[in-house]
Design a protein around this motif. Sequence first.
Motif, PDB file in Angstrom:
ATOM      1  N   MET A 128       0.810  -1.176   0.000  1.00 21.41           N
ATOM      2  CA  MET A 128       0.000   0.000   0.000  1.00 21.41           C
ATOM      3  C   MET A 128       0.867   1.259   0.000  1.00 21.41           C
ATOM      4  O   MET A 128       0.458   2.277  -0.516  1.00 21.41           O
ATOM      5  N   ALA A 129       2.061   1.173   0.529  1.00 21.23           N
ATOM      6  CA  ALA A 129       2.947   2.333   0.564  1.00 21.23           C
ATOM      7  C   ALA A 129       3.225   2.855  -0.841  1.00 21.23           C
ATOM      8  O   ALA A 129       3.198   4.073  -1.072  1.00 21.23           O
ATOM      9  N   SER A 130       3.456   1.967  -1.792  1.00 19.54           N
ATOM     10  CA  SER A 130       3.748   2.424  -3.156  1.00 19.54           C
ATOM     11  C   SER A 130       2.515   3.085  -3.781  1.00 19.54           C
ATOM     12  O   SER A 130       2.642   4.050  -4.544  1.00 19.54           O
ATOM     13  N   TYR A 131       1.335   2.590  -3.440  1.00 20.15           N
ATOM     14  CA  TYR A 131       0.087   3.206  -3.914  1.00 20.15           C
ATOM     15  C   TYR A 131      -0.024   4.641  -3.399  1.00 20.15           C
ATOM     16  O   TYR A 131      -0.302   5.569  -4.167  1.00 20.15           O
ATOM     17  N   LEU A 132       0.224   4.833  -2.106  1.00 15.67           N
ATOM     18  CA  LEU A 132       0.134   6.167  -1.523  1.00 15.67           C
ATOM     19  C   LEU A 132       1.210   7.096  -2.086  1.00 15.67           C
ATOM     20  O   LEU A 132       0.944   8.269  -2.359  1.00 15.67           O
ATOM     21  N   GLU A 133       2.410   6.581  -2.299  1.00 12.47           N
ATOM     22  CA  GLU A 133       3.483   7.377  -2.900  1.00 12.47           C
ATOM     23  C   GLU A 133       3.111   7.818  -4.313  1.00 12.47           C
ATOM     24  O   GLU A 133       3.354   8.953  -4.710  1.00 12.47           O
ATOM     25  N   HIS A 134       2.530   6.890  -5.070  1.00  9.69           N
ATOM     26  CA  HIS A 134       2.106   7.200  -6.437  1.00  9.69           C
ATOM     27  C   HIS A 134       1.044   8.302  -6.425  1.00  9.69           C
ATOM     28  O   HIS A 134       1.116   9.258  -7.205  1.00  9.69           O
ATOM     29  N   ARG A 135       0.059   8.185  -5.544  1.00 12.97           N
ATOM     30  CA  ARG A 135      -0.986   9.210  -5.452  1.00 12.97           C
ATOM     31  C   ARG A 135      -0.390  10.566  -5.101  1.00 12.97           C
ATOM     32  O   ARG A 135      -0.743  11.575  -5.702  1.00 12.97           O
ATOM     33  N   ALA A 136       0.515  10.589  -4.136  1.00 13.17           N
ATOM     34  CA  ALA A 136       1.128  11.844  -3.720  1.00 13.17           C
ATOM     35  C   ALA A 136       1.926  12.464  -4.870  1.00 13.17           C
ATOM     36  O   ALA A 136       1.872  13.677  -5.091  1.00 13.17           O
ATOM     37  N   ALA A 137       2.647  11.649  -5.614  1.00 16.72           N
ATOM     38  CA  ALA A 137       3.442  12.140  -6.736  1.00 16.72           C
ATOM     39  C   ALA A 137       2.555  12.732  -7.830  1.00 16.72           C
ATOM     40  O   ALA A 137       2.983  13.632  -8.561  1.00 16.72           O
ATOM     41  N   GLN A 138       1.322  12.246  -7.939  1.00 19.20           N
ATOM     42  CA  GLN A 138       0.378  12.753  -8.931  1.00 19.20           C
ATOM     43  C   GLN A 138      -0.413  13.951  -8.411  1.00 19.20           C
ATOM     44  O   GLN A 138      -1.298  14.455  -9.092  1.00 19.20           O
ATOM     45  N   GLY A 139      -0.126  14.366  -7.178  1.00 19.28           N
ATOM     46  CA  GLY A 139      -0.826  15.488  -6.584  1.00 19.28           C
ATOM     47  C   GLY A 139      -2.201  15.124  -6.039  1.00 19.28           C
ATOM     48  O   GLY A 139      -3.037  15.988  -5.807  1.00 19.28           O
ATOM     49  N   MET A 140      -2.430  13.827  -5.853  1.00 18.34           N
ATOM     50  CA  MET A 140      -3.720  13.359  -5.347  1.00 18.34           C
ATOM     51  C   MET A 140      -3.613  13.124  -3.846  1.00 18.34           C
ATOM     52  O   MET A 140      -2.526  12.921  -3.314  1.00 18.34           O
ATOM     53  N   GLY A 141      -4.751  13.127  -3.174  1.00 14.49           N
ATOM     54  CA  GLY A 141      -4.782  12.981  -1.731  1.00 14.49           C
ATOM     55  C   GLY A 141      -4.398  11.595  -1.238  1.00 14.49           C
ATOM     56  O   GLY A 141      -4.504  10.602  -1.962  1.00 14.49           O
ATOM     57  N   THR A 142      -3.949  11.558  -0.011  1.00 17.45           N
ATOM     58  CA  THR A 142      -3.611  10.294   0.655  1.00 17.45           C
ATOM     59  C   THR A 142      -4.245  10.286   2.046  1.00 17.45           C
ATOM     60  O   THR A 142      -3.686   9.763   2.993  1.00 17.45           O
ATOM     61  N   ASP A 143      -5.431  10.869   2.144  1.00 17.34           N
ATOM     62  CA  ASP A 143      -6.100  11.022   3.431  1.00 17.34           C
ATOM     63  C   ASP A 143      -6.655   9.700   3.969  1.00 17.34           C
ATOM     64  O   ASP A 143      -6.470   8.635   3.371  1.00 17.34           O
ATOM     65  N   HIS A 144      -7.313   9.797   5.094  1.00 16.63           N
ATOM     66  CA  HIS A 144      -7.870   8.623   5.774  1.00 16.63           C
ATOM     67  C   HIS A 144      -8.789   7.809   4.866  1.00 16.63           C
ATOM     68  O   HIS A 144      -8.722   6.579   4.855  1.00 16.63           O
ATOM     69  N   LYS A 145      -9.638   8.464   4.083  1.00 16.12           N
ATOM     70  CA  LYS A 145     -10.565   7.731   3.216  1.00 16.12           C
ATOM     71  C   LYS A 145      -9.824   6.908   2.174  1.00 16.12           C
ATOM     72  O   LYS A 145     -10.219   5.795   1.853  1.00 16.12           O
ATOM     73  N   VAL A 146      -8.753   7.460   1.642  1.00 12.29           N
ATOM     74  CA  VAL A 146      -7.952   6.738   0.643  1.00 12.29           C
ATOM     75  C   VAL A 146      -7.306   5.517   1.299  1.00 12.29           C
ATOM     76  O   VAL A 146      -7.370   4.401   0.774  1.00 12.29           O
ATOM     77  N   ARG A 147      -6.677   5.717   2.445  1.00 14.93           N
ATOM     78  CA  ARG A 147      -6.016   4.605   3.142  1.00 14.93           C
ATOM     79  C   ARG A 147      -7.040   3.563   3.596  1.00 14.93           C
ATOM     80  O   ARG A 147      -6.800   2.358   3.477  1.00 14.93           O
TER      81      ARG A 147
END
Length: 56
Positions: free
Chosen positions: A1-20
């Motif tokens: 899941m860490a790589s998913y969150l890193e990818h989202r952050a790199a794209q300027g997308m949120g990584t908030d509680h709902k995403v996790r």
Amino acid sequence: MASYLEHRAAQGMGTDHKVRWGARTLLARVPDLDSFRGLPLDEQLAFNHETHRFIG
């Protein structure tokens, strides 16, 4: 899941509680997206809508 969150952050997308939460919920039921694709459509659609960010 860490790589998913890193990818989202790199794209300027949120990584908030709902995403996790959505990612964790899906991965608790199916170990990977190949397993998800193997589920019948009605089971895929039965997941909470918060998992859709991760599935997409």
